[in-house]
Design a protein around this motif. Structure first.
Motif, PDB file in Angstrom:
ATOM      1  N   LEU A   1      -1.507   6.865   4.527  1.00 23.05           N
ATOM      2  CA  LEU A   1      -1.856   5.448   4.626  1.00 23.05           C
ATOM      3  C   LEU A   1      -1.870   4.676   3.302  1.00 23.05           C
ATOM      4  O   LEU A   1      -1.873   3.441   3.313  1.00 23.05           O
ATOM      5  N   CYS A   2      -1.881   5.374   2.166  1.00 23.60           N
ATOM      6  CA  CYS A   2      -2.116   4.694   0.883  1.00 23.60           C
ATOM      7  C   CYS A   2      -1.029   3.704   0.489  1.00 23.60           C
ATOM      8  O   CYS A   2      -1.278   2.815  -0.324  1.00 23.60           O
ATOM      9  N   GLY A   3       0.159   3.801   1.062  1.00 27.57           N
ATOM     10  CA  GLY A   3       1.217   2.849   0.723  1.00 27.57           C
ATOM     11  C   GLY A   3       0.910   1.431   1.183  1.00 27.57           C
ATOM     12  O   GLY A   3       1.270   0.468   0.518  1.00 27.57           O
ATOM     13  N   ASP A   4       0.228   1.296   2.304  1.00 27.11           N
ATOM     14  CA  ASP A   4      -0.031  -0.029   2.870  1.00 27.11           C
ATOM     15  C   ASP A   4      -1.500  -0.401   2.955  1.00 27.11           C
ATOM     16  O   ASP A   4      -1.826  -1.515   3.365  1.00 27.11           O
ATOM     17  N   TYR A   5      -2.376   0.527   2.596  1.00 28.02           N
ATOM     18  CA  TYR A   5      -3.812   0.280   2.729  1.00 28.02           C
ATOM     19  C   TYR A   5      -4.551   0.778   1.494  1.00 28.02           C
ATOM     20  O   TYR A   5      -4.145   1.739   0.854  1.00 28.02           O
ATOM     21  N   ARG A   6      -5.671   0.110   1.197  1.00 28.57           N
ATOM     22  CA  ARG A   6      -6.598   0.610   0.182  1.00 28.57           C
ATOM     23  C   ARG A   6      -7.465   1.650   0.892  1.00 28.57           C
ATOM     24  O   ARG A   6      -7.856   1.444   2.039  1.00 28.57           O
TER      25      ARG A   6
ATOM     26  N   SER B   1      -4.792 -16.774  -3.461  1.00 24.25           N
ATOM     27  CA  SER B   1      -3.877 -16.305  -2.421  1.00 24.25           C
ATOM     28  C   SER B   1      -3.602 -14.822  -2.566  1.00 24.25           C
ATOM     29  O   SER B   1      -3.434 -14.130  -1.580  1.00 24.25           O
ATOM     30  N   SER B   2      -3.596 -14.281  -3.789  1.00 27.52           N
ATOM     31  CA  SER B   2      -3.350 -12.844  -3.943  1.00 27.52           C
ATOM     32  C   SER B   2      -4.549 -12.051  -3.426  1.00 27.52           C
ATOM     33  O   SER B   2      -4.398 -10.974  -2.876  1.00 27.52           O
ATOM     34  N   ARG B   3      -5.754 -12.581  -3.609  1.00 32.06           N
ATOM     35  CA  ARG B   3      -6.938 -11.903  -3.067  1.00 32.06           C
ATOM     36  C   ARG B   3      -6.886 -11.895  -1.547  1.00 32.06           C
ATOM     37  O   ARG B   3      -7.217 -10.917  -0.910  1.00 32.06           O
ATOM     38  N   ARG B   4      -6.456 -13.024  -0.984  1.00 30.14           N
ATOM     39  CA  ARG B   4      -6.391 -13.153   0.464  1.00 30.14           C
ATOM     40  C   ARG B   4      -5.385 -12.175   1.059  1.00 30.14           C
ATOM     41  O   ARG B   4      -5.550 -11.706   2.157  1.00 30.14           O
ATOM     42  N   GLU B   5      -4.306 -11.907   0.313  1.00 30.31           N
ATOM     43  CA  GLU B   5      -3.247 -11.057   0.827  1.00 30.31           C
ATOM     44  C   GLU B   5      -3.398  -9.613   0.356  1.00 30.31           C
ATOM     45  O   GLU B   5      -2.465  -8.828   0.431  1.00 30.31           O
ATOM     46  N   GLU B   6      -4.569  -9.254  -0.144  1.00 32.06           N
ATOM     47  CA  GLU B   6      -4.846  -7.903  -0.579  1.00 32.06           C
ATOM     48  C   GLU B   6      -4.686  -6.949   0.605  1.00 32.06           C
ATOM     49  O   GLU B   6      -4.970  -7.305   1.734  1.00 32.06           O
ATOM     50  N   LYS B   7      -4.250  -5.739   0.309  1.00 30.04           N
ATOM     51  CA  LYS B   7      -4.056  -4.762   1.386  1.00 30.04           C
ATOM     52  C   LYS B   7      -5.381  -4.483   2.094  1.00 30.04           C
ATOM     53  O   LYS B   7      -6.430  -4.418   1.447  1.00 30.04           O
ATOM     54  N   PRO B   8      -5.335  -4.305   3.414  1.00 27.62           N
ATOM     55  CA  PRO B   8      -6.566  -3.962   4.146  1.00 27.62           C
ATOM     56  C   PRO B   8      -7.116  -2.616   3.660  1.00 27.62           C
ATOM     57  O   PRO B   8      -6.364  -1.761   3.191  1.00 27.62           O
ATOM     58  N   GLN B   9      -8.421  -2.460   3.792  1.00 28.52           N
ATOM     59  CA  GLN B   9      -9.077  -1.235   3.335  1.00 28.52           C
ATOM     60  C   GLN B   9      -9.500  -0.383   4.529  1.00 28.52           C
ATOM     61  O   GLN B   9     -10.047  -0.896   5.501  1.00 28.52           O
ATOM     62  N   ILE B  10      -9.258   0.911   4.417  1.00 26.19           N
ATOM     63  CA  ILE B  10      -9.613   1.864   5.465  1.00 26.19           C
ATOM     64  C   ILE B  10     -10.629   2.848   4.901  1.00 26.19           C
ATOM     65  O   ILE B  10     -10.484   3.330   3.778  1.00 26.19           O
ATOM     66  N   LEU B  11     -11.650   3.133   5.699  1.00 20.64           N
ATOM     67  CA  LEU B  11     -12.642   4.146   5.336  1.00 20.64           C
ATOM     68  C   LEU B  11     -12.306   5.418   6.098  1.00 20.64           C
ATOM     69  O   LEU B  11     -12.319   5.434   7.330  1.00 20.64           O
ATOM     70  N   ILE B  12     -11.970   6.474   5.361  1.00 23.13           N
ATOM     71  CA  ILE B  12     -11.656   7.780   5.956  1.00 23.13           C
ATOM     72  C   ILE B  12     -12.894   8.651   5.825  1.00 23.13           C
ATOM     73  O   ILE B  12     -13.364   8.901   4.712  1.00 23.13           O
ATOM     74  N   VAL B  13     -13.420   9.099   6.973  1.00 11.29           N
ATOM     75  CA  VAL B  13     -14.651   9.883   6.986  1.00 11.29           C
ATOM     76  C   VAL B  13     -14.346  11.265   7.563  1.00 11.29           C
ATOM     77  O   VAL B  13     -14.048  11.398   8.753  1.00 11.29           O
TER      78      VAL B  13
ATOM     79  N   ASP C   1     -15.283  -5.827   4.161  1.00  6.63           N
ATOM     80  CA  ASP C   1     -14.066  -5.501   3.420  1.00  6.63           C
ATOM     81  C   ASP C   1     -13.387  -4.235   3.957  1.00  6.63           C
ATOM     82  O   ASP C   1     -12.455  -3.737   3.358  1.00  6.63           O
ATOM     83  N   ILE C   2     -13.880  -3.715   5.061  1.00  6.23           N
ATOM     84  CA  ILE C   2     -13.264  -2.538   5.672  1.00  6.23           C
ATOM     85  C   ILE C   2     -12.596  -2.991   6.959  1.00  6.23           C
ATOM     86  O   ILE C   2     -13.230  -3.605   7.816  1.00  6.23           O
ATOM     87  N   ALA C   3     -11.299  -2.685   7.070  1.00  4.35           N
ATOM     88  CA  ALA C   3     -10.529  -3.118   8.235  1.00  4.35           C
ATOM     89  C   ALA C   3     -10.619  -2.113   9.377  1.00  4.35           C
ATOM     90  O   ALA C   3     -10.463  -2.485  10.544  1.00  4.35           O
TER      91      ALA C   3
END
Length: 186
Positions: A40-45, A14-26, A65-67
């Motif tokens: 964004l780092c407070g709420d996103y990987r 369940s902790s993996r499932r609730e992991e913060k979404p990941q954003i790719l900054i280009v 794995d990228i939201a």
């Protein structure tokens, strides 16, 4: 396995499932990547790429794995439009939202970006709260869309199972009727 192990596995899952979404900054500017990361780092990987080629490599490495992708337009090697072209050709753009962030805000560039499938376009200089809210809303919208597609798929599978069972029942009844109607030979 013990009850403790089962509970531990359930918690890990369940902790993996609730992991913060990941954003790719280009963005080719390290300063711009740092500013967006900080917002964004407070709420996103955060994943970062300095150009379009690195973006495509990171997208491939972290497939599924990228939201969301925050994509700069003007970059060396491969610009934002070239990244979008690639994403359109391999249909990545359909499942991975892109927000273009650029100092280039000509009507032609904005229109072209939307025509190529971006979810949103943010012109520089930008308001940090607006960027955060647009990222949040876009990720939430795509999550709802995925949930609806999943529910619809489940309903279709259930309907197919029910239809298959009905066909089986109908075939059984037909076979019974044929047996009843067969003349007995004596």
């Amino acid at each position: 396995s013990s009850i403790a192990e089962k509970i531990k596995n359930r918690i890990l899952y369940s902790s993996r499932r609730e992991e913060k979404p990941q954003i790719l900054i280009v963005d080719d500017s390290a300063m711009n990547r740092a500013i967006l990361s900080e917002i964004l780092c407070g709420d996103y990987r955060i994943l970062e790429a300095a150009d379009g080629e690195e973006c495509l490599k990171k997208m491939q490495q972290h497939m599924g794995d990228i939201a969301l992708v925050l994509l700069d337009l003007m970059m060396p090697k491969m610009n934002g439009f070239e990244v979008l072209d690639f994403m359109n050709r391999n249909h990545t753009i359909e499942d991975l939202p892109v927000i273009m962030i650029s100092g280039e805000d000509s009507e032609e560039s904005v229109r072209r970006a939307y025509e190529m499938g971006v979810s949103d376009y943010v012109a520089r200089p930008f308001d940090a709260r607006v960027v955060y809210r647009r990222v949040f809303n876009t990720i939430k919208l795509y999550a709802k869309q995925r949930r609806l597609v999943s529910l619809l798929s489940e309903q279709i599978r259930a309907r197919e199972r029910n239809t298959s069972m009905l066909v089986g029942v109908q075939q059984g009844k037909t076979a019974q009727m044929e047996l009843i109607q067969e003349p007995t030979t004596m």
